[in-house]
Design a protein around this motif. Structure first.
Motif, PDB file in Angstrom:
ATOM      1  N   ASP A 123       0.840  -1.199   0.000  1.00  0.00           N
ATOM      2  CA  ASP A 123       0.000   0.000   0.000  1.00  0.00           C
ATOM      3  C   ASP A 123       0.878   1.254   0.000  1.00  0.00           C
ATOM      4  O   ASP A 123       0.377   2.371  -0.086  1.00  0.00           O
ATOM      5  N   ILE A 135      -5.597  -1.483  -4.952  1.00  0.00           N
ATOM      6  CA  ILE A 135      -4.696  -2.647  -4.795  1.00  0.00           C
ATOM      7  C   ILE A 135      -5.052  -3.733  -5.819  1.00  0.00           C
ATOM      8  O   ILE A 135      -4.153  -4.341  -6.418  1.00  0.00           O
ATOM      9  N   PRO A 175      -5.417  -2.873   2.250  1.00  0.00           N
ATOM     10  CA  PRO A 175      -5.344  -1.454   2.620  1.00  0.00           C
ATOM     11  C   PRO A 175      -6.103  -1.135   3.907  1.00  0.00           C
ATOM     12  O   PRO A 175      -6.918  -1.941   4.376  1.00  0.00           O
ATOM     13  N   THR A 215      -0.341   5.996   3.436  1.00  0.00           N
ATOM     14  CA  THR A 215      -0.998   4.822   2.846  1.00  0.00           C
ATOM     15  C   THR A 215      -2.505   4.833   3.131  1.00  0.00           C
ATOM     16  O   THR A 215      -3.245   4.036   2.555  1.00  0.00           O
ATOM     17  N   ASP A 220      -1.088  -6.182  -0.483  1.00  0.00           N
ATOM     18  CA  ASP A 220      -1.356  -5.558   0.822  1.00  0.00           C
ATOM     19  C   ASP A 220      -2.847  -5.328   1.004  1.00  0.00           C
ATOM     20  O   ASP A 220      -3.524  -4.879   0.066  1.00  0.00           O
ATOM     21  N   VAL A 249      -5.414   4.714   0.388  1.00  0.00           N
ATOM     22  CA  VAL A 249      -5.406   3.626  -0.611  1.00  0.00           C
ATOM     23  C   VAL A 249      -6.640   2.727  -0.435  1.00  0.00           C
ATOM     24  O   VAL A 249      -7.007   2.373   0.687  1.00  0.00           O
TER      25      VAL A 249
END
Ligand code: KIV
Length: 279
Positions: free
Chosen positions: A45, A65, A86, A57, A84, A60
């Motif tokens: 992220d 993603i 988020p 981050t 990742d 996000v």
């Protein structure tokens, strides 16, 4: 060609063989990273700051993603792709968390997901693993909680905080996490955690004793000159300046008429030209 199995990473640790992980967020970076031989790619992220230009981050989204994971998957054949989760995609409730993790595998094509947190998310990690979703843990200076930490400060420095981190790492392993990222913690603490877990620890700002290391693509390649790399980032190249130099050369050649020459252009038949002379 099939992807490397997540179980291979535990074997590498058992053999004492370290491995390198790096972030990638799009098709070209993923291709380059895999061609160099990186076995594990993180669609972090961190894309919030290095790709989308956010301050942190936190903004996000799941859609961000999924979108970037799909591009990274298209650019690779062998690497394990970890996507990742988020901020707020797993904190509110377990059902949404499992559904969101599932999206990263089903829509994004990721091999595994990564989420931040220790003992309190261990039951969730267990549920994801039981649902067939491989999970990588993330402890220490977890970026989604940076506001709670009051800035980018080394974590696990007091005896109580260090003991908590060791317990968190054990809880993640017991819940079925296949690896744990340790971010910005003292090197001796990372060593203790690495010695106590049978799954690999992946360090960033956690010293030389982890089983693996992770770096952010744009930091290690020196893409930005105004994003001061943290102490734990090592610059292996200064590509930002290389790109600017190439752009300056291009501007200069276009303005002076040095580019393009006929070497970069296409001829036309004499007969066609003759016909056109009367058009
Ligand atoms: O998002 C990211 O790049 C990360 C690494 C710093 C581990 O989580």
């Amino acid at each position: 060609m099939s992807r490397i199995s997540i179980h291979k990473l535990r074997e590498l640790k058992a053999r004492g063989q370290r491995f390198a992980m790096v972030t990638a967020y799009d098709y070209p970076s993923a291709r380059l990273v895999e061609q160099a031989g990186i076995p594990v790619i993180l669609v972090g992220d961190s894309l919030g700051s290095v790709i989308l230009g956010y301050e942190s981050t936190v903004p996000v989204t799941m859609d961000d993603i999924v979108y970037h994971t799909r591009a990274v998957v298209r650019g690779t054949e062998r690497a394990i792709i970890v996507a990742d989760m988020p901020f707020m995609s797993y904190q509110a409730n377990a059902d949404d968390a499992v559904r969101n993790a599932g999206r990263l595998l089903q829509e994004g094509g990721a091999t595994a997901v990564k989420l931040e947190g220790g003992s309190h998310i261990a039951p969730l990690v267990h549920r994801m693993v039981e649902s067939g979703i491989p999970v990588m843990g993330h402890l220490g200076l977890t970026p989604q909680s940076v506001n709670q930490f009051g800035g980018h400060k080394v974590q696990g420095k007091t005896p109580a905080a260090a003991a908590r981190l060791i317990n968190d790492a054990r809880a993640l392993e017991a819940a079925g996490a296949f690896a744990v990222v340790l971010e910005t913690i003292p090197a001796p603490l990372a060593r203790m955690v690495s010695e106590r877990l049978s799954v690999p620890t992946i360090g960033i700002g956690a010293g030389p004793h982890c089983d693996a290391q992770v770096q952010v693509f744009h930091d290690m390649l020196g893409i930005y000159d105004d994003r001061r790399p943290l102490r734990h980032a090592k610059r292996y190249a200064v590509l930002g300046e290389t790109i600017r130099e190439a752009m300056r050369a291009y501007i200069q050649e276009v303005e002076s008429g040095a580019f393009p020459t006929m070497e970069h252009a296409f001829e036309m038949d004499e007969s066609t030209m003759a016909e056109l002379a009367h058009a």
